[in-house]
Design a protein around this motif. Structure first.
Motif, mmCIF file in Angstrom:
data_model
loop_
_atom_site.group_PDB
_atom_site.id
_atom_site.type_symbol
_atom_site.label_atom_id
_atom_site.label_comp_id
_atom_site.label_asym_id
_atom_site.label_seq_id
_atom_site.Cartn_x
_atom_site.Cartn_y
_atom_site.Cartn_z
ATOM 1 N N ASP A 33 -8.208 -47.152 -92.051
ATOM 2 C CA ASP A 33 -8.818 -45.900 -91.609
ATOM 3 C C ASP A 33 -9.296 -45.995 -90.159
ATOM 4 N N GLU A 34 -8.538 -46.732 -89.351
ATOM 5 C CA GLU A 34 -8.817 -46.847 -87.926
ATOM 6 C C GLU A 34 -7.843 -45.946 -87.161
ATOM 7 N N VAL A 35 -8.296 -45.446 -86.031
ATOM 8 C CA VAL A 35 -7.522 -44.508 -85.221
ATOM 9 C C VAL A 35 -7.049 -45.197 -83.944
ATOM 10 N N LEU A 36 -5.764 -45.073 -83.644
ATOM 11 C CA LEU A 36 -5.193 -45.636 -82.429
ATOM 12 C C LEU A 36 -5.502 -44.725 -81.243
ATOM 13 N N LEU A 37 -6.099 -45.296 -80.215
ATOM 14 C CA LEU A 37 -6.403 -44.544 -78.993
ATOM 15 C C LEU A 37 -5.979 -45.345 -77.780
ATOM 16 N N GLN A 38 -5.677 -44.619 -76.716
ATOM 17 C CA GLN A 38 -5.337 -45.252 -75.444
ATOM 18 C C GLN A 38 -6.375 -44.837 -74.411
ATOM 19 N N LEU A 39 -6.745 -45.757 -73.548
ATOM 20 C CA LEU A 39 -7.607 -45.445 -72.421
ATOM 21 C C LEU A 39 -6.689 -45.005 -71.285
ATOM 22 N N ARG A 40 -6.703 -43.708 -71.004
ATOM 23 C CA ARG A 40 -5.766 -43.128 -70.045
ATOM 24 C C ARG A 40 -6.141 -43.498 -68.611
ATOM 25 N N ARG A 41 -5.135 -43.848 -67.818
ATOM 26 C CA ARG A 41 -5.368 -44.165 -66.404
ATOM 27 C C ARG A 41 -5.762 -42.926 -65.598
ATOM 28 N N ASP A 42 -5.221 -41.763 -65.963
ATOM 29 C CA ASP A 42 -5.463 -40.577 -65.138
ATOM 30 C C ASP A 42 -6.863 -39.998 -65.338
ATOM 31 N N THR A 43 -7.388 -40.002 -66.566
ATOM 32 C CA THR A 43 -8.693 -39.387 -66.828
ATOM 33 C C THR A 43 -9.781 -40.414 -67.135
ATOM 34 N N VAL A 91 -2.933 -27.448 -67.703
ATOM 35 C CA VAL A 91 -3.402 -28.590 -66.921
ATOM 36 C C VAL A 91 -2.856 -28.463 -65.502
ATOM 37 N N THR A 92 -3.680 -28.839 -64.528
ATOM 38 C CA THR A 92 -3.202 -29.014 -63.158
ATOM 39 C C THR A 92 -3.410 -30.478 -62.816
ATOM 40 N N TYR A 93 -2.325 -31.175 -62.513
ATOM 41 C CA TYR A 93 -2.379 -32.595 -62.205
ATOM 42 C C TYR A 93 -2.848 -32.812 -60.769
ATOM 43 N N PRO A 94 -3.303 -34.029 -60.444
ATOM 44 C CA PRO A 94 -3.782 -34.303 -59.080
ATOM 45 C C PRO A 94 -2.770 -33.955 -57.987
ATOM 46 N N PRO A 116 -1.436 -53.055 -81.513
ATOM 47 C CA PRO A 116 -0.968 -52.262 -80.377
ATOM 48 C C PRO A 116 -1.243 -53.001 -79.072
ATOM 49 N N ARG A 117 -0.511 -52.615 -78.034
ATOM 50 C CA ARG A 117 -0.697 -53.224 -76.717
ATOM 51 C C ARG A 117 -0.387 -52.180 -75.642
ATOM 52 N N VAL A 118 -0.920 -52.380 -74.472
ATOM 53 C CA VAL A 118 -0.553 -51.523 -73.349
ATOM 54 C C VAL A 118 0.921 -51.774 -73.084
ATOM 55 N N ASN A 119 1.705 -50.713 -73.141
ATOM 56 C CA ASN A 119 3.152 -50.869 -73.080
ATOM 57 C C ASN A 119 3.773 -50.047 -71.953
ATOM 58 N N ASP A 120 2.946 -49.390 -71.148
ATOM 59 C CA ASP A 120 3.448 -48.616 -70.019
ATOM 60 C C ASP A 120 2.353 -48.497 -68.966
ATOM 61 N N ASP A 121 2.620 -47.729 -67.932
ATOM 62 C CA ASP A 121 1.637 -47.625 -66.853
ATOM 63 C C ASP A 121 0.670 -46.457 -67.029
ATOM 64 N N GLU A 122 0.724 -45.751 -68.178
ATOM 65 C CA GLU A 122 -0.174 -44.628 -68.421
ATOM 66 C C GLU A 122 -1.522 -45.065 -68.985
ATOM 67 N N SER A 123 -1.580 -46.273 -69.535
ATOM 68 C CA SER A 123 -2.776 -46.720 -70.246
ATOM 69 C C SER A 123 -3.415 -47.924 -69.572
ATOM 70 N N GLN A 124 -4.746 -47.979 -69.651
ATOM 71 C CA GLN A 124 -5.490 -49.158 -69.225
ATOM 72 C C GLN A 124 -5.748 -50.077 -70.419
ATOM 73 N N ASP A 125 -5.857 -49.485 -71.600
ATOM 74 C CA ASP A 125 -6.135 -50.231 -72.821
ATOM 75 C C ASP A 125 -5.603 -49.400 -73.989
ATOM 76 N N VAL A 126 -5.253 -50.072 -75.064
ATOM 77 C CA VAL A 126 -4.807 -49.418 -76.294
ATOM 78 C C VAL A 126 -5.375 -50.217 -77.445
ATOM 79 N N ARG A 127 -6.045 -49.524 -78.381
ATOM 80 C CA ARG A 127 -6.588 -50.241 -79.534
ATOM 81 C C ARG A 127 -6.957 -49.280 -80.654
ATOM 82 N N TYR A 128 -7.192 -49.873 -81.828
ATOM 83 C CA TYR A 128 -7.679 -49.113 -82.973
ATOM 84 C C TYR A 128 -9.197 -49.080 -82.958
ATOM 85 N N PHE A 129 -9.752 -47.939 -83.362
ATOM 86 C CA PHE A 129 -11.196 -47.762 -83.514
ATOM 87 C C PHE A 129 -11.491 -47.332 -84.941
ATOM 88 N N PRO A 130 -12.580 -47.833 -85.540
ATOM 89 C CA PRO A 130 -12.975 -47.329 -86.860
ATOM 90 C C PRO A 130 -13.189 -45.818 -86.781
#
Length: 162
Positions: A33-43, A91-94, A116-130
């Motif tokens: 019951d953990e949720v996969l989230l990515q820490l986005r580089r853009d936001t 959305v309006t991008y930078p 999970p692992r950071v697998n591209d340049d969009e994420s700073q971190d990727v992990r499961y959270f309770p």
């Protein structure tokens, strides 16, 4: 991932003008019951994996591809949780590019216990959270989408017009 060749071709023609694009968000919930989230580089906020649908691709295939590209894990979409569109999803991008999306939100399950692992340049971190302890720095709409998926309700949410 960099802009797709399809979108680049359109942007070469229309510049930064508003582009309507189908997209997906994948809320991946594992057996704990953990949720996969990515820490986005853009936001610099935590969010579920998401992205644009490519020509010839189904929305479910897009959800699976985006999670694999961003987190390095294979998933199976289990249910459509929501279909979202409207001004609040523009959305309006930078760089000035404007985007309006119609987003299909899937609840997904991982097909293996691989971390999970950071697998591209969009994420700073990727992990499961309770599910009961999600990070504070999530955009309200992402928090809301995750909560919809966690409810496990098979009734799909369609956002009404105001």
């Amino acid at each position: 991932m960099p802009i797709s060749p399809y979108i680049k071709n359109i942007r070469d023609k229309i510049g930064s003008d508003l582009l309507l694009l189908p997209g997906v968000t994948a809320v991946v919930i594992n057996a704990r019951d953990e949720v996969l989230l990515q820490l986005r580089r853009d936001t610099h906020t935590w969010a579920p994996p998401s992205g644009g649908v490519e020509p010839g691709e189904t929305v479910a295939e897009c959800a699976m591809r985006e999670v694999l590209e961003e987190a390095g894990i294979k998933v199976e979409p289990e249910a459509v949780v929501a279909v979202l569109s409207g001004a609040e999803y523009n959305v309006t991008y930078p760089n000035g590019d404007q985007l309006a999306t119609v987003t299909t939100v899937f609840r997904c399950r991982p097909l293996h216990a691989k971390a999970p692992r950071v697998n591209d340049d969009e994420s700073q971190d990727v992990r499961y959270f309770p599910s009961g302890n999600l990070p504070a720095n999530m955009l309200p709409r992402h928090q809301w989408i995750v909560n919809l998926a966690l409810e496990g309700n098979l009734r799909v949410y369609f956002n009404p017009s105001s």
